[in-house]
Design a protein around this motif. Structure first.
Motif, mmCIF file in Angstrom:
data_model
loop_
_atom_site.group_PDB
_atom_site.id
_atom_site.type_symbol
_atom_site.label_atom_id
_atom_site.label_comp_id
_atom_site.label_asym_id
_atom_site.label_seq_id
_atom_site.Cartn_x
_atom_site.Cartn_y
_atom_site.Cartn_z
ATOM 1 N N ARG A 40 0.827 -1.207 0.000
ATOM 2 C CA ARG A 40 0.000 0.000 0.000
ATOM 3 C C ARG A 40 0.860 1.256 0.000
ATOM 4 N NH1 ARG A 40 -3.887 0.041 4.862
ATOM 5 N NH2 ARG A 40 -4.258 2.106 3.972
ATOM 6 N N LEU A 41 1.967 1.209 0.735
ATOM 7 C CA LEU A 41 2.864 2.366 0.792
ATOM 8 C C LEU A 41 3.428 2.670 -0.594
ATOM 9 C CD1 LEU A 41 4.565 4.507 2.275
ATOM 10 C CD2 LEU A 41 6.236 2.697 2.781
ATOM 11 N N PHE A 42 3.913 1.647 -1.289
ATOM 12 C CA PHE A 42 4.464 1.869 -2.629
ATOM 13 C C PHE A 42 3.385 2.389 -3.578
ATOM 14 C CE2 PHE A 42 7.962 -1.087 -1.335
ATOM 15 C CZ PHE A 42 9.012 -0.227 -1.619
ATOM 16 N N ASP A 43 2.163 1.860 -3.455
ATOM 17 C CA ASP A 43 1.070 2.344 -4.293
ATOM 18 C C ASP A 43 0.814 3.825 -4.054
ATOM 19 O OD1 ASP A 43 0.672 -0.103 -5.482
ATOM 20 O OD2 ASP A 43 -0.991 -0.696 -4.175
ATOM 21 N N ARG A 44 0.786 4.215 -2.789
ATOM 22 C CA ARG A 44 0.541 5.622 -2.454
ATOM 23 C C ARG A 44 1.667 6.513 -2.962
ATOM 24 N NH1 ARG A 44 -3.360 6.924 1.457
ATOM 25 N NH2 ARG A 44 -4.993 5.352 1.348
ATOM 26 N N LEU A 45 2.882 5.975 -3.000
ATOM 27 C CA LEU A 45 4.029 6.753 -3.473
ATOM 28 C C LEU A 45 4.138 6.755 -5.002
ATOM 29 C CD1 LEU A 45 6.748 5.568 -0.909
ATOM 30 C CD2 LEU A 45 5.532 7.758 -0.905
ATOM 31 N N GLY A 46 3.305 5.947 -5.657
ATOM 32 C CA GLY A 46 3.388 5.852 -7.108
ATOM 33 C C GLY A 46 4.619 5.099 -7.575
ATOM 34 N N ARG A 47 5.052 4.117 -6.770
ATOM 35 C CA ARG A 47 6.254 3.359 -7.109
ATOM 36 C C ARG A 47 5.946 1.862 -7.051
ATOM 37 N NH1 ARG A 47 10.580 6.522 -7.587
ATOM 38 N NH2 ARG A 47 12.032 4.764 -7.508
ATOM 39 N N ARG A 48 6.771 1.102 -7.753
ATOM 40 C CA ARG A 48 6.613 -0.342 -7.825
ATOM 41 C C ARG A 48 7.870 -0.995 -7.264
ATOM 42 N NH1 ARG A 48 5.556 -1.710 -13.559
ATOM 43 N NH2 ARG A 48 7.769 -1.235 -13.779
ATOM 44 N N PRO A 49 7.740 -1.899 -6.269
ATOM 45 C CA PRO A 49 8.929 -2.538 -5.697
ATOM 46 C C PRO A 49 9.614 -3.441 -6.711
ATOM 47 C CG PRO A 49 6.931 -3.563 -4.864
ATOM 48 C CD PRO A 49 6.494 -2.350 -5.626
ATOM 49 N N THR A 50 10.931 -3.465 -6.656
ATOM 50 C CA THR A 50 11.725 -4.332 -7.540
ATOM 51 C C THR A 50 12.379 -5.463 -6.753
ATOM 52 O OG1 THR A 50 13.631 -2.847 -7.290
ATOM 53 C CG2 THR A 50 12.172 -2.459 -9.167
ATOM 54 N N VAL A 51 12.022 -5.603 -5.500
ATOM 55 C CA VAL A 51 12.552 -6.666 -4.650
ATOM 56 C C VAL A 51 11.396 -7.397 -3.987
ATOM 57 C CG1 VAL A 51 14.725 -5.453 -4.183
ATOM 58 C CG2 VAL A 51 12.761 -5.128 -2.652
ATOM 59 N N ASP A 52 11.681 -8.545 -3.427
ATOM 60 C CA ASP A 52 10.681 -9.312 -2.691
ATOM 61 C C ASP A 52 10.272 -8.555 -1.428
ATOM 62 O OD1 ASP A 52 9.217 -11.816 -1.952
ATOM 63 O OD2 ASP A 52 10.679 -11.777 -0.314
ATOM 64 N N LEU A 53 8.981 -8.311 -1.271
ATOM 65 C CA LEU A 53 8.518 -7.505 -0.142
ATOM 66 C C LEU A 53 8.689 -8.215 1.193
ATOM 67 C CD1 LEU A 53 5.329 -5.640 -1.436
ATOM 68 C CD2 LEU A 53 7.666 -4.785 -1.129
ATOM 69 N N ASP A 54 8.664 -9.539 1.199
ATOM 70 C CA ASP A 54 8.892 -10.254 2.450
ATOM 71 C C ASP A 54 10.320 -9.999 2.947
ATOM 72 O OD1 ASP A 54 7.838 -12.433 4.396
ATOM 73 O OD2 ASP A 54 9.821 -13.165 3.795
ATOM 74 N N SER A 55 11.289 -10.038 2.038
ATOM 75 C CA SER A 55 12.670 -9.745 2.423
ATOM 76 C C SER A 55 12.815 -8.294 2.868
ATOM 77 C CB SER A 55 13.623 -10.021 1.250
ATOM 78 O OG SER A 55 13.675 -11.399 0.968
ATOM 79 N N LEU A 56 12.127 -7.393 2.184
ATOM 80 C CA LEU A 56 12.187 -5.984 2.576
ATOM 81 C C LEU A 56 11.579 -5.779 3.960
ATOM 82 C CD1 LEU A 56 12.948 -3.106 1.787
ATOM 83 C CD2 LEU A 56 10.681 -2.892 0.704
ATOM 84 N N ALA A 57 10.498 -6.504 4.264
ATOM 85 C CA ALA A 57 9.896 -6.418 5.591
ATOM 86 C C ALA A 57 10.872 -6.912 6.658
ATOM 87 C CB ALA A 57 8.604 -7.235 5.636
ATOM 88 N N ARG A 58 11.598 -7.978 6.353
ATOM 89 C CA ARG A 58 12.611 -8.476 7.300
ATOM 90 C C ARG A 58 13.693 -7.419 7.528
ATOM 91 N NH1 ARG A 58 12.859 -14.044 8.403
ATOM 92 N NH2 ARG A 58 11.503 -15.386 7.135
ATOM 93 N N LEU A 59 14.127 -6.778 6.444
ATOM 94 C CA LEU A 59 15.184 -5.779 6.567
ATOM 95 C C LEU A 59 14.731 -4.566 7.366
ATOM 96 C CD1 LEU A 59 17.998 -4.749 5.889
ATOM 97 C CD2 LEU A 59 17.099 -3.920 3.705
#
Length: 209
Positions: A143-162
């Motif tokens: 939802r955050l990326f959607d609100r920012l108008g951006r698309r993640p290029t990495v796995d979101l589960d790994s990003l959540a861990r980081l």
């Protein structure tokens, strides 16, 4: 029509959880006894064991309560993004908020994590509770990326861990040196750069603009 004890069970559980959090904060997970928790809550050991198998089960109930508060706080921050000049900083500041309740929870969860590392069965249970929380965080990151108008290029589960690792590590350093490092400082300084690095504009038109 539920019987009296059934209707009272949520109240009993809530009082035991409140007493446990206070006792764990004062004594630590190992130092807190079931007897002391029961005495603080005003119940017998029988009431405790009718609600929880042991102290570990009590901790995991507290974990789920804390996880719900974290998700609700972050969801509210994401909902407010359109009303803020610096949306990423808003979310990260909410994520890093350190009040007395968060301070106590950090101490308890850190001690329990060490306990879990020493006990593989407990570690597996903790990992499952972490996974369920992380699923919620992944949804909020989307939802955050959607609100920012951006698309993640990495796995979101790994990003959540980081992001969780940054949050917990920053909190530890801030608690050790509170006069030198605010709880949110590292997150709000470096995670926006990371978010830009692991995402791209949602459409070619955005990229061209």
């Amino acid at each position: 029509m539920p019987k009296g004890p059934t209707k009272r069970r949520p109240q009993t559980t809530a009082r035991l959880l409140d007493a446990a959090l206070e006792t764990f904060a004062e004594r630590g997970f190992y130092g807190a006894s079931i007897e002391e928790i029961c005495e603080r809550a005003g119940f017998t050991r029988g009431a405790f064991y009718s609600n929880f198998r042991n102290k570990e089960a009590l901790f995991f109930a507290l974990f789920d309560l804390h996880a719900r508060r974290v998700v609700d706080r972050l969801a509210h921050a994401v909902d407010e993004l359109e009303d803020t000049e610096d949306p990423v900083r808003t979310v990260l500041t909410r994520m890093s908020a350190l009040d007395e309740a968060e301070h106590r929870w950090y101490l308890l969860s850190t001690e329990f994590t060490l306990h879990a590392i020493r006990h593989p069965d407990t570690a597996r249970t903790l990992a499952e509770h972490d996974r369920l929380l992380r699923e919620e965080i992944v949804h909020l990151l989307g939802r955050l990326f959607d609100r920012l108008g951006r698309r993640p290029t990495v796995d979101l589960d790994s990003l959540a861990r980081l992001t969780a690792a940054v949050h917990e590590g920053s909190l530890a350093q801030s608690l050790v040196e509170p006069e030198r490092l605010a709880p949110e400082e590292l997150a709000v300084t470096y995670l926006p750069l990371l978010i830009d690095a692991v995402s791209e504009p949602s459409s070619p038109r955005d990229a061209a603009g």
